[in-house]
Write an enzyme that holds these catalytic residues in place. Structure first.
Site, PDB file in Angstrom:
ATOM      1  N   GLY A   1       0.520  -5.146   0.799  1.00  0.00           N
ATOM      2  CA  GLY A   1      -0.564  -5.163  -0.167  1.00  0.00           C
ATOM      3  C   GLY A   1      -0.145  -5.788  -1.490  1.00  0.00           C
TER       4      GLY A   1
ATOM      5  CB  ALA B   1      -0.874  -0.012   1.252  1.00  0.00           C
TER       6      ALA B   1
ATOM      7  CD  GLU C   1       1.160  -5.772   5.428  1.00  0.00           C
ATOM      8  OE1 GLU C   1       1.995  -6.663   5.698  1.00  0.00           O
ATOM      9  OE2 GLU C   1       0.478  -5.774   4.397  1.00  0.00           O
TER      10      GLU C   1
ATOM     11  CD  GLU D   1      -2.806  -7.619   2.293  1.00  0.00           C
ATOM     12  OE1 GLU D   1      -2.498  -6.443   1.983  1.00  0.00           O
ATOM     13  OE2 GLU D   1      -3.453  -7.909   3.308  1.00  0.00           O
TER      14      GLU D   1
HETATM   15  N1  3HC Z   1       4.602   3.508   0.099  1.00  0.00           N
HETATM   16  C1  3HC Z   1       5.102   4.712  -0.206  1.00  0.00           C
HETATM   17  N2  3HC Z   1       6.401   4.939  -0.445  1.00  0.00           N
HETATM   18  C2  3HC Z   1       7.236   3.904  -0.355  1.00  0.00           C
HETATM   19  C3  3HC Z   1       6.785   2.611  -0.032  1.00  0.00           C
HETATM   20  C4  3HC Z   1       5.395   2.427   0.201  1.00  0.00           C
HETATM   21  N3  3HC Z   1       4.888   1.219   0.503  1.00  0.00           N
HETATM   22  N4  3HC Z   1       7.852   1.779  -0.024  1.00  0.00           N
HETATM   23  C5  3HC Z   1       8.916   2.523  -0.332  1.00  0.00           C
HETATM   24  N5  3HC Z   1       8.559   3.800  -0.536  1.00  0.00           N
HETATM   25  C6  3HC Z   1       9.425   4.910  -0.953  1.00  0.00           C
HETATM   26  C7  3HC Z   1      10.499   5.230   0.083  1.00  0.00           C
HETATM   27  O1  3HC Z   1      10.004   6.127   1.044  1.00  0.00           O
HETATM   28  C8  3HC Z   1      11.571   5.843  -0.778  1.00  0.00           C
HETATM   29  O2  3HC Z   1      11.171   7.169  -1.056  1.00  0.00           O
HETATM   30  P1  3HC Z   1      12.261   8.333  -1.277  1.00  0.00           P
HETATM   31  O3  3HC Z   1      13.040   7.908  -2.465  1.00  0.00           O
HETATM   32  O4  3HC Z   1      11.421   9.523  -1.481  1.00  0.00           O
HETATM   33  O5  3HC Z   1      13.065   8.366  -0.020  1.00  0.00           O
HETATM   34  C9  3HC Z   1      11.478   5.048  -2.081  1.00  0.00           C
HETATM   35  O6  3HC Z   1      10.172   4.471  -2.074  1.00  0.00           O
HETATM   36  C10 3HC Z   1      12.503   3.943  -2.208  1.00  0.00           C
HETATM   37  O7  3HC Z   1      12.467   3.164  -1.022  1.00  0.00           O
HETATM   38  P2  3HC Z   1      13.805   2.663  -0.318  1.00  0.00           P
HETATM   39  O8  3HC Z   1      14.757   3.785  -0.156  1.00  0.00           O
HETATM   40  O9  3HC Z   1      13.389   1.921   0.899  1.00  0.00           O
HETATM   41  O10 3HC Z   1      14.372   1.673  -1.438  1.00  0.00           O
HETATM   42  P3  3HC Z   1      14.976   0.226  -1.299  1.00  0.00           P
HETATM   43  O11 3HC Z   1      15.239  -0.220  -2.679  1.00  0.00           O
HETATM   44  O12 3HC Z   1      16.058   0.200  -0.295  1.00  0.00           O
HETATM   45  O13 3HC Z   1      13.813  -0.702  -0.676  1.00  0.00           O
HETATM   46  C11 3HC Z   1      11.620  -1.624  -0.464  1.00  0.00           C
HETATM   47  C12 3HC Z   1      12.635  -0.927  -1.386  1.00  0.00           C
HETATM   48  C13 3HC Z   1      12.139  -3.021  -0.097  1.00  0.00           C
HETATM   49  C14 3HC Z   1      10.327  -1.731  -1.208  1.00  0.00           C
HETATM   50  C15 3HC Z   1      11.436  -0.825   0.836  1.00  0.00           C
HETATM   51  O14 3HC Z   1      11.163   0.523   0.493  1.00  0.00           O
HETATM   52  C16 3HC Z   1      10.327  -1.268   1.728  1.00  0.00           C
HETATM   53  O15 3HC Z   1      10.511  -2.189   2.498  1.00  0.00           O
HETATM   54  N6  3HC Z   1       9.159  -0.596   1.657  1.00  0.00           N
HETATM   55  C17 3HC Z   1       8.063  -0.784   2.551  1.00  0.00           C
HETATM   56  C18 3HC Z   1       7.306  -2.051   2.260  1.00  0.00           C
HETATM   57  C19 3HC Z   1       6.134  -2.178   3.177  1.00  0.00           C
HETATM   58  O16 3HC Z   1       6.213  -1.955   4.360  1.00  0.00           O
HETATM   59  N7  3HC Z   1       4.983  -2.559   2.608  1.00  0.00           N
HETATM   60  C20 3HC Z   1       3.786  -2.700   3.342  1.00  0.00           C
HETATM   61  C21 3HC Z   1       3.030  -1.430   3.268  1.00  0.00           C
HETATM   62  S1  3HC Z   1       1.590  -1.451   4.263  1.00  0.00           S
HETATM   63  C22 3HC Z   1       0.458  -2.344   3.382  1.00  0.00           C
HETATM   64  O17 3HC Z   1       0.751  -2.813   2.325  1.00  0.00           O
HETATM   65  C23 3HC Z   1      -0.888  -2.457   4.014  1.00  0.00           C
HETATM   66  C24 3HC Z   1      -1.741  -3.455   3.308  1.00  0.00           C
HETATM   67  O18 3HC Z   1      -1.722  -4.666   3.997  1.00  0.00           O
HETATM   68  C25 3HC Z   1      -3.159  -2.965   3.229  1.00  0.00           C
END
Ligand code: 3HC
Ligand code: NAI
Length: 651
Positions: free
Chosen positions: A100, A61, A123, A103
């Site tokens: 997500g 998400a 999450e 998912e």
């Molecule tokens: N939403 C919005 N922005 C995100 C994002 C997300 N899910 N994931 C990463 N970004 C952004 C980062 O903030 C960063 O932004 P910036 O360049 O402006 O600083 C950019 O994307 C690149 O991210 P990283 O610097 O972390 O890049 P990496 O290549 O090192 O890592 C990644 C990539 C493995 C995808 C890592 O960013 C990550 O782990 N992201 C979070 C994943 C996550 O937690 N997903 C679950 C979200 S909650 C959800 O899905 C709820 C659902 O169940 C309903």
């Protein structure tokens, strides 16, 4: 940016594009929902493939949308629509399928993954649980205990492991899209699998183990709500109808998303991704890094050397004499062996790291190093002499760094031929494990020298936080302030075990006095003796720690310190220490007052926040995020509380 659908040979290819990580923004959700309707309605479509643009599937998400008013279609609706499609839909997963993203893949009827792809539900790390069916769908593909491990652990699994458990059906060996399309057509010729929402959850393979697993998660959570909510969600998935569990998951997700803990964890997520910037280094190109020099092979030097070797860099370590070089070498090789035993390093990797490592007693060995890190005794004269040697033996473009904890690196730099190549690189012990690195921005450091420091941090996969020069930089300065406050509280009426218990209850892994016993009390004692001559006689000074050291009690290593370890390895409250503290209060004429945990934490947080504000005002820390990231990653501040400065901002 958006969702495109291309139909060819009976297969619809649905491509999601939302750089940089294909987060599921409103536009993507809407595009995906439209694509699903089209797949279902178009008679020319026999099967479909969902794939992410840019070499990765979906990172989840869009975290930036949290806290904004919800916009249709919701992700749970999209996932449910996918799950109900009557034609095969293959998720083609490269890079990451997280949150997500996974998912969406679970909503598809089949999954194929490229080698190296990572699938997970992280999450929990954001203070939430999966909110689009993850806790309901995953235990319908893998047994509940495996599902819970992924959901509450938050760590992604690799494609190969996912294939073993049935989470993915196939691993692609060639072109992912091509193989996914062939797989989709193949599936169209066979019976459609039953939608997950119509299947039963798979009970844990080992019910007893499942109970132990849940107990361990609860124990580890220590105040954090989301791991416990993960357990409850998986239990509901086992006990309830799929639809009811799905709705309950969403309700729990929304409550957690709107919680203070999730706000705190999102703050940390973005803080960790933004703190490394240094305005002065913007646009500068890092110097090449291949061989790193280390001076001093003690605790820190050996840890830093190992960190560099584990990251594939070559290392030359210099010690005072042959014997010390041999001892340092032994320490480094022991860390490499341990890493190999833990599977962090392959046997080939262990061999390569050993071959890339050199220990010597001669500074001349540093001649071909690109960057040298000094980690000798914390003594200005010793460090000055080391930097004079480095001036003599290194190339003019070699970056010189000090790992000093407290000393003035500007003064150290001023004594060298070229102060523009001197910075601080302050590692944390054990240096090959701890994620934090403070990059000390000296007055005269050249932009490309700073960029090189940042590049090294990135190469070592550390979170690099820039800090200005001062006594203790960011972390040790804040820590010294709350350590001092803890000593004041002892005189005012608290006892060490009360302070430590309050900190543990707050979420620290250990209290300050336990920590001091573990690290050894002699280092701080030596520093206090050094500072005695210049200490402001009017400033409040607590002598309790000095009395303890004078009694030969230097912490765990001597069996006694703030606690008594002779009978209890965890440390027992020692009446001798209690009597000493009470006597000191009396001697100073302080009437001891009762301290409860709340009052103790108020005082500790108060000084952390005041010192943090001073660091910001002095420009030592560039942002409040920098202070929070340092305290969380270097000093055990509970991540789910967001850091001291975040807490102050929410009051
Ligand atoms: N939403 C919005 N922005 C995100 C994002 C997300 N899910 N994931 C990463 N970004 C952004 C980062 O903030 C960063 O932004 P910036 O360049 O402006 O600083 C950019 O994307 C690149 O991210 P990283 O610097 O972390 O890049 P990496 O290549 O090192 O890592 C990644 C990539 C493995 C995808 C890592 O960013 C990550 O782990 N992201 C979070 C994943 C996550 O937690 N997903 C679950 C979200 S909650 C959800 O899905 C709820 C659902 O169940 C309903
Ligand atoms: P240590 O005492 O374990 O190691 C210092 C090593 O330096 C010894 O092996 C010694 O033989 C060697 N050495 C001394 N003079 C030398 C010289 N002239 N040339 C080559 N080698 C020499 O000390 P530790 O704990 O590793 O600390 C080193 C530095 O790192 C200090 O500045 C300390 O403040 C800093 N630091 C320590 C941390 C810790 O947790 N121990 C954390 C962060 C920084």
């Amino acid at each position: 940016m958006g969702v495109t659908v291309e139909i060819e040979g009976g297969v619809a290819t649905v491509t999601l594009s939302n750089p940089p990580v294909n987060a599921l923004s409103q536009a993507i959700r809407e595009g995906l929902a439209e694509a699903v309707e089209r797949i279902e309605a178009d008679e020319n479509v026999r099967a479909a493939v969902v794939i992410g643009a840019g070499g990765s599937f979906i990172a989840g998400a869009d975290i930036r949308e949290f806290g904004l008013p919800p916009r249709e279609p919701s992700l749970p609706d999209v996932v449910r629509m996918l799950d109900g499609v009557t034609k095969p839909v293959v998720a083609a997963i490269a890079g990451v399928a997280l949150g997500g993203g996974l998912e969406v893949a679970l909503g598809c009827s089949h999954r194929i993954a490229a080698r190296g792809a990572k699938l997970g539900l992280p999450e929990v790390n954001l203070g939430i649980i999966p909110g689009a069916g993850g806790t309901v769908l995953l235990p319908r593909i893998v047994p509940a205990d495996r599902a819970l491990a992924m959901i509450a652990g938050g760590k992604p699994v690799g494609a190969e492991q996912a294939a073993e458990t049935g989470l993915v059906d196939r691993i692609a060996t060639g072109d992912l899209l091509e193989e996914a399309r062939a797989f989709a057509l193949d599936a169209a010729d066979r019976d459609m699998p039953v939608p997950l929402m119509q299947r039963d959850a798979i009970p844990p393979s080992d019910p007893k183990g499942f109970e132990a697993q849940k107990a361990a998660i609860r124990r580890k959570a220590r105040g954090q709500m989301s791991p416990v909510a993960c357990i409850e969600a998986v239990e509901r998935a086992l006990a309830m109808e799929a639809q009811a569990a799905f709705d309950a998951e969403r309700e729990a997700f929304v409550a957690l998303r709107d919680s203070e803990q999730s706000a705190a964890l999102r703050h940390v997520f973005f803080a960790e991704r933004s703190v490394s910037r240094i305005a002065r280094a913007e646009g500068a190109e890092a110097r090449p890094l291949s061989r790193i020099g280390i001076v001093g092979g003690g605790t820190m030097g050996a840890g830093i050397a190992a960190a560099c070797l584990l990251a594939g860099l070559s290392v030359t370590m210099v010690e005072r004499d042959e014997e010390a070089a041999e001892a340092g070498r032994g320490r480094v090789l022991a860390i490499l062996d341990d890493s190999a035993a833990r599977g962090i390093l392959s046997s080939g990797g262990r061999e390569a790291a050993g071959a890339a490592f050199l220990a010597a007693a001669d500074y001349g060995a540093l001649a071909d190093c690109d960057l040298v890190i000094e980690a000798v005794f914390e003594d200005m004269d010793v460090k000055r002499a080391v930097f004079a040697e480095l001036d003599r033996v290194t190339r003019a473009d070699t970056v010189l760094a000090s790992n000093t904890s407290y000393l003035d690196i500007d003064a150290l730099a001023a004594g060298t031929r070229d102060p523009s190549r001197v910075i601080g690189l302050h590692f944390f012990s054990p240096a090959h494990v701890m994620k934090l690195l403070e990059l000390i921005v000296t007055q005269k450091a050249a932009p490309d020298v700073l960029a090189t420091g940042l590049a090294l941090g990135k190469r070592l996969r550390k979170i690099t936080v820039p800090a200005g020069v001062c006594d203790g930089f960011i972390g040790n300065r804040v820590m010294s302030a709350y350590r001092r406050e803890a000593d004041f509280m002892l005189e005012d009426g608290a006892l060490p075990h009360e302070v430590d218990a309050a900190m543990r209850d707050f979420g620290f892994p250990m209290g300050v006095f336990q920590m001091a016993d573990l690290a050894g009390l002699d280092i701080g004692w030596a520093m206090r003796k050094r500072q005695a001559a210049t200490r402001d006689p009017a400033a409040r000074y607590v002598e309790i720690a000095d009395r303890i050291c004078e009694a030969g009690r230097l912490g765990r290593k001597t069996g006694r310190g703030w606690y008594d370890y002779t009978d209890d390895p965890r440390g027992a409250v020692d009446p001798w220490v209690t009597a000493l503290i009470e006597a000191e209060s009396t001697r100073k004429g302080i009437a001891r007052q009762a301290f409860d945990a709340e009052r103790i934490m108020d005082r500790i947080l108060g000084v952390m926040q005041a010192e943090g504000a001073a660091l910001l005002a002095e420009g030592i820390a560039a942002s409040l995020e920098a202070i929070d990231v340092v305290m969380i990653n270097g000093y055990g501040f509970p991540r789910w509380r967001g850091g001291p400065m975040f807490m102050a901002s929410r009051r």
